[in-house]
Design an enzyme around this catalytic site. Structure first.
Site, PDB file in Angstrom:
ATOM      1  N   TYR A 141      -4.850   8.287 -22.927  1.00 60.75           N
ATOM      2  CA  TYR A 141      -4.449   9.454 -23.700  1.00 60.75           C
ATOM      3  C   TYR A 141      -3.254  10.090 -23.016  1.00 60.75           C
ATOM      4  CZ  TYR A 141      -4.729  14.115 -25.905  1.00 60.75           C
ATOM      5  OH  TYR A 141      -4.452  15.271 -26.581  1.00 60.75           O
ATOM      6  N   ASP A 236       1.995   8.232 -16.337  1.00 60.08           N
ATOM      7  CA  ASP A 236       1.520   9.525 -16.823  1.00 60.08           C
ATOM      8  C   ASP A 236       0.507  10.067 -15.803  1.00 60.08           C
ATOM      9  OD1 ASP A 236      -0.178  10.739 -19.847  1.00 60.08           O
ATOM     10  OD2 ASP A 236       0.386  11.697 -17.963  1.00 60.08           O
ATOM     11  N   LYS A 264      -1.336  20.227 -15.597  1.00 63.48           N
ATOM     12  CA  LYS A 264      -2.603  20.655 -14.979  1.00 63.48           C
ATOM     13  C   LYS A 264      -2.410  21.332 -13.605  1.00 63.48           C
ATOM     14  CE  LYS A 264      -4.953  17.048 -17.611  1.00 63.48           C
ATOM     15  NZ  LYS A 264      -5.870  17.730 -18.534  1.00 63.48           N
TER      16      LYS A 264
HETATM   17  P1  KE4 Z   1      -1.917  18.573 -22.510  1.00 66.09           P
HETATM   18  O1  KE4 Z   1      -0.891  18.537 -23.649  1.00 66.09           O
HETATM   19  O2  KE4 Z   1      -3.326  18.683 -23.024  1.00 66.09           O
HETATM   20  O3  KE4 Z   1      -1.561  19.646 -21.454  1.00 66.09           O
HETATM   21  O4  KE4 Z   1      -1.820  17.201 -21.690  1.00 66.09           O
HETATM   22  C1  KE4 Z   1      -1.969  16.010 -22.405  1.00 66.09           C
HETATM   23  C2  KE4 Z   1      -2.347  14.899 -21.436  1.00 66.09           C
HETATM   24  C3  KE4 Z   1      -1.397  13.956 -21.103  1.00 66.09           C
HETATM   25  N1  KE4 Z   1      -1.684  12.948 -20.245  1.00 66.09           N
HETATM   26  C4  KE4 Z   1      -2.911  12.851 -19.674  1.00 66.09           C
HETATM   27  C5  KE4 Z   1      -3.184  11.725 -18.717  1.00 66.09           C
HETATM   28  C6  KE4 Z   1      -3.919  13.801 -19.973  1.00 66.09           C
HETATM   29  O5  KE4 Z   1      -5.129  13.688 -19.386  1.00 66.09           O
HETATM   30  C7  KE4 Z   1      -3.636  14.846 -20.870  1.00 66.09           C
HETATM   31  C8  KE4 Z   1      -4.678  15.886 -21.261  1.00 66.09           C
HETATM   32  N2  KE4 Z   1      -5.987  15.682 -20.790  1.00 66.09           N
HETATM   33  C9  KE4 Z   1      -7.075  16.184 -21.603  1.00 66.09           C
HETATM   34  C10 KE4 Z   1      -8.372  15.955 -20.844  1.00 66.09           C
HETATM   35  N3  KE4 Z   1      -8.811  14.633 -20.976  1.00 66.09           N
HETATM   36  C11 KE4 Z   1      -6.864  17.624 -22.003  1.00 66.09           C
HETATM   37  C12 KE4 Z   1      -8.083  18.327 -22.531  1.00 66.09           C
HETATM   38  C13 KE4 Z   1      -7.881  18.774 -23.944  1.00 66.09           C
HETATM   39  O6  KE4 Z   1      -7.318  17.987 -24.754  1.00 66.09           O
HETATM   40  O7  KE4 Z   1      -8.319  19.900 -24.252  1.00 66.09           O
END
Ligand code: KE4
Length: 425
Positions: A141, A236, A264
């Site tokens: 993801y 990523d 994060k």
């Molecule tokens: P955000 O746009 O949610 O800040 O980041 C996206 C993203 C990109 N790359 C990786 C490896 C990530 O884990 C994420 C976001 N992680 C999720 C948790 N698995 C965010 C939680 C959510 O969607 O509320």
């Protein structure tokens, strides 16, 4: 208002009652918890119940909630003003710290989320190479930009939706997906399409289909293929960056990506993302180069202040050694209890993140393996632990996180709760 009434009210005004799908408890059932405050390793819901938190806002709270140093600095920064829409000293400080901590990064651009970081990195790779295709991996993801919602992980996986309506097939068709940890499949995909592939984007440790480590040689093989075809390698590290090691997964596996994305931890809980890498690539980003990318609140001074303090905290000698020991003690303890109850269960951990699997299969290398884990058993385990004040991610497809504030007390409370939970499975 109590938790249930709050959820009813939330659902009136917010789709699903949440501002991010994975929070909705669809993956485990029941009402999501509305949290009103947090301190160290603990969060407190609106009914004043205390939980040991193993989500940490999905990664940012690696130094614990309401960290004194972060709060003090943020309070001071807020008094100077919230946002100027101009360059600030704080942005330079954070950029310099990140480029010093991540040797593969000559330059970095701040954004407001992980999605913005990965979306911008892909556009930059396409602009730099003049190519349109990208490769991602099944179950990984990278946020919710159109190009990534193809066999994605995290909330997409939790909700069991293969991708998402609204993504034009013209866009989705430019994203090739390959099974994670399958170097042969990647090689044959590159043989067929390599000259048209702008970038391979990968979670160097996959944390959005539970937690899967790269097999020996996998990331190096990917690096070699990118070199062979002139494809940009994007790590990523939104989740793994400053989570598994000070230099992220790229330090752990000694691989140099061309671009990296972060989020994060670098925001300390405030909305921050970043992408960066080789100077010859980053110099294509506007206003230096033609690849456009922008953001009203990018590099926000308050968020940069939080990020700067966080980078100082995690840079302290021994921070990750201590975090890894805490995580190892937890996962070892959970495994021992499961074994005592003859429950097929095992864990994986790296630095301050870990995964839990309800399966006999000890070889979890890709999405297919994850799909065969016992999700129903996870759901029961999740609620048995939640009822006892231990809060894991409400999905069998998420990694879990330990902070530097988790201690012997939280460890023994968690293992005590697990002793009961596993006996009930
Ligand atoms: P955000 O746009 O949610 O800040 O980041 C996206 C993203 C990109 N790359 C990786 C490896 C990530 O884990 C994420 C976001 N992680 C999720 C948790 N698995 C965010 C939680 C959510 O969607 O509320």
């Amino acid at each position: 208002m109590n938790n249930h009434d709050l959820f009813l009210s939330a659902q009136k005004y917010i789709p699903g009652g949440v501002n991010s799908p994975v929070r909705a408890f669809k993956g485990v059932g029941g009402d999501p918890l509305f949290i009103k405050k947090a301190k160290g390793p603990y969060i407190y819901d609106v009914d004043d119940k205390e939980y040991i938190d193993y989500i940490g806002s999905w990664g940012p709270m690696i130094a614990g909630h309401s960290n004194k140093k972060v709060l003090k600095a943020v309070h001071k920064a807020v008094d100077q003003g919230m946002s100027f829409g101009t360059p600030t000293e704080q942005e330079v400080t954070v950029a310099e710290k990140m480029c010093k901590l991540i040797p593969s990064m000559d330059m970095v651009r701040m954004v407001n989320s992980g999605t913005e970081a990965t979306m911008s990195a892909i556009r930059l790779a396409r602009g730099f190479t003049g190519r349109d295709k990208i490769i991602k991996f099944e179950g990984c993801y990278h946020g919710h930009a159109d190009s990534f919602l193809v066999k994605a992980g995290s909330g997409v996986l939790t909700l069991g939706i293969p991708g998402s309506p609204g993504v034009p097939s013209a866009v989705a068709d430019l994203t090739l997906t390959v099974a994670y940890n399958d170097l042969d499949a990647l090689e044959s995909t590159m043989q067929a399409h390599g000259d048209d592939v702008a970038a391979i984007i990968v979670e160097p440790i996959a944390g959005n289909m539970n937690m899967i480590l790269p097999l020996e040689g996998y990331l190096q093989g990917m690096r070699d293929l990118c070199d062979k075809y002139g494809t940009i390698l994007i790590f990523d590290e939104v989740m793994t960056g400053f989570r598994v090691a000070l230099g992220g997964a790229q330090e752990l596996y000694n691989i140099t990506p061309d671009l990296s994305t972060f989020g994060k931890v670098i925001g300390g809980g405030l909305p921050v993302g970043a992408f960066g890498g080789r100077k010859d690539i980053m110099s294509h980003i506007a206003p230096l180069g033609p690849v456009y990318q922008a953001g009203t609140l990018s590099g926000n001074p308050v968020a940069m202040t939080a990020g700067s303090v966080m980078l100082d905290i995690v840079s302290k000698k021994g921070f990750y050694d201590d975090l890894a020991i805490k995580t190892q003690n937890l996962t070892k303890g959970l495994k021992e209890i499961a074994d005592k109850n003859s429950i097929p269960f095992h864990t994986v951990n790296e630095g301050g993140m870990f995964g839990m699997f309800f399966t006999e299969n000890l070889e979890i290398n890709n999405f297919e393996d994850i799909a065969h884990c016992d999700e129903e058993r996870f759901k029961v385990f999740f609620h048995k632990m939640l009822d006892q004040g231990v809060y894991f991610g409400p999905s069998a497809y998420e990694a879990a996180f330990v902070s530097s504030t988790h201690d012997e007390v939280t460890l023994s409370k968690t293992l005590k709760a697990a002793t009961f939970a596993f006996s009930e499975l």
